[in-house]
Design an enzyme around this catalytic site. Sequence first.
Site, PDB file in Angstrom:
ATOM      1  N   ASP A  48       0.883  -1.163   0.000  1.00 11.24           N
ATOM      2  CA  ASP A  48       0.000   0.000   0.000  1.00 11.24           C
ATOM      3  C   ASP A  48       0.923   1.215   0.000  1.00 11.24           C
ATOM      4  OD1 ASP A  48      -1.659   2.085   0.518  1.00 11.24           O
ATOM      5  OD2 ASP A  48      -2.594   1.209   2.302  1.00 11.24           O
ATOM      6  N   SER A 108      -1.808  12.281 -16.475  1.00 10.19           N
ATOM      7  CA  SER A 108      -3.061  12.111 -17.219  1.00 10.19           C
ATOM      8  C   SER A 108      -3.425  13.372 -17.990  1.00 10.19           C
ATOM      9  CB  SER A 108      -4.184  11.794 -16.239  1.00 10.19           C
ATOM     10  OG  SER A 108      -5.443  11.913 -16.866  1.00 10.19           O
ATOM     11  N   ASN A 109      -4.182  13.167 -19.052  1.00 10.95           N
ATOM     12  CA  ASN A 109      -4.743  14.307 -19.798  1.00 10.95           C
ATOM     13  C   ASN A 109      -5.590  15.197 -18.879  1.00 10.95           C
ATOM     14  OD1 ASN A 109      -7.902  13.741 -20.511  1.00 10.95           O
ATOM     15  ND2 ASN A 109      -6.823  11.794 -20.364  1.00 10.95           N
ATOM     16  N   TYR A 133      -8.767  14.546  -9.178  1.00 12.69           N
ATOM     17  CA  TYR A 133      -7.870  13.570  -9.797  1.00 12.69           C
ATOM     18  C   TYR A 133      -6.820  14.271 -10.686  1.00 12.69           C
ATOM     19  CZ  TYR A 133      -6.596  10.110 -13.392  1.00 12.69           C
ATOM     20  OH  TYR A 133      -5.914   9.326 -14.285  1.00 12.69           O
TER      21      TYR A 133
HETATM   22  C1  15L Z   1      -7.827   8.889 -17.288  1.00 13.48           C
HETATM   23  O1  15L Z   1      -6.902   9.510 -16.772  1.00 13.48           O
HETATM   24  C2  15L Z   1      -8.437   7.738 -16.582  1.00 13.48           C
HETATM   25  O2  15L Z   1      -7.508   7.025 -15.795  1.00 13.48           O
HETATM   26  C3  15L Z   1      -9.140   6.797 -17.526  1.00 13.48           C
HETATM   27  O3  15L Z   1      -9.969   5.956 -16.777  1.00 13.48           O
HETATM   28  C4  15L Z   1      -9.958   7.533 -18.574  1.00 13.48           C
HETATM   29  O4  15L Z   1     -11.040   8.183 -17.954  1.00 13.48           O
HETATM   30  C5  15L Z   1      -9.069   8.518 -19.326  1.00 13.48           C
HETATM   31  O5  15L Z   1      -8.388   9.359 -18.431  1.00 13.48           O
HETATM   32  C6  15L Z   1      -9.861   9.389 -20.321  1.00 13.48           C
HETATM   33  O6  15L Z   1      -9.778  10.608 -20.234  1.00 13.48           O
HETATM   34  O7  15L Z   1     -10.507   8.818 -21.187  1.00 13.48           O
END
Ligand code: 15L
Length: 266
Positions: A48, A108-109, A133
């Site tokens: 974890d 992430s985007n 997020y």
């Molecule tokens: C992300 O960052 C997520 O982890 C994934 O589950 C999708 O939601 C993706 O982006 C997205 O934007 O399609």
Amino acid sequence: MHILITGAAGDIGTRLRKLLKGAYPRIRLSDIRKPKDLGADEEFIAADLADYENVMKITDGIDGIIHLAGHSVEGSWDTIHTSNIVGCYNLFEAAYRSGVKRVVFASSNHAVGFYPRDQKIGVGVTVRPDSRYGVSKAFGEALGALYADKHGLRVTCIRIGNVNDKPIDQRRLSIWIKPDDLAQLVRIGLDHPDIRFEIFYGSSNNEAGWWDNSNAHRFGYRPQFRAEDFRPEAMAAQAKLPPDAIGDRFQGGSFCSDEYDADGKR
Ligand code: 15L
């Protein structure tokens, strides 16, 4: 190189560990739960990441980390804080203390999701997260920069679009990445001699893309898959989705419209 994959039991982890098996003979897998399809020849340590001692154990003897672990969609502050803020801090700190040389961070985007779809963005733009997020991913990128600049870790942040075998709707025609192309980007992060701190966009060769990925191309990235090959089916799937005025305006889609109440309120 001895590689560690965190979040190895998740969807991206499951796909990547198969694609990277030939490239790195020693891969340690870690997750809270054991991957269902763990092979007898695979090394797995449960951890974890919110527990620093756990993280020190999994990073021991490791040269390069692919950090995928964390909560992968929007969640409560408590969830995001524990998994993506504390967990990510522990990962970078333990990597540094354990003498790890490289970290590839699954950003992430959604760190830049509030850019409008009619704006092409490169890696130099200010972050515009579309969710708690997304904020946690921007935090991870900032941590990566700190450990690279202050402690010499070689860090690559990949702002991943949507990892799948094919783009599943109109938005994904712009942000889709085939797992094989993601594996190519990860390998650049782990192997390229000139990496210090870099941000790449995790997308395949998408004509409808919103991102200038010339930084990844500079390091030799040559995506092999085209979203346009799947346009008819993606648009057919799109036609079945309810309209989303806010989500359709911004790159982050429904992550932007979720909880949105900015218009005309103040
Ligand atoms: C992300 O960052 C997520 O982890 C994934 O589950 C999708 O939601 C993706 O982006 C997205 O934007 O399609």
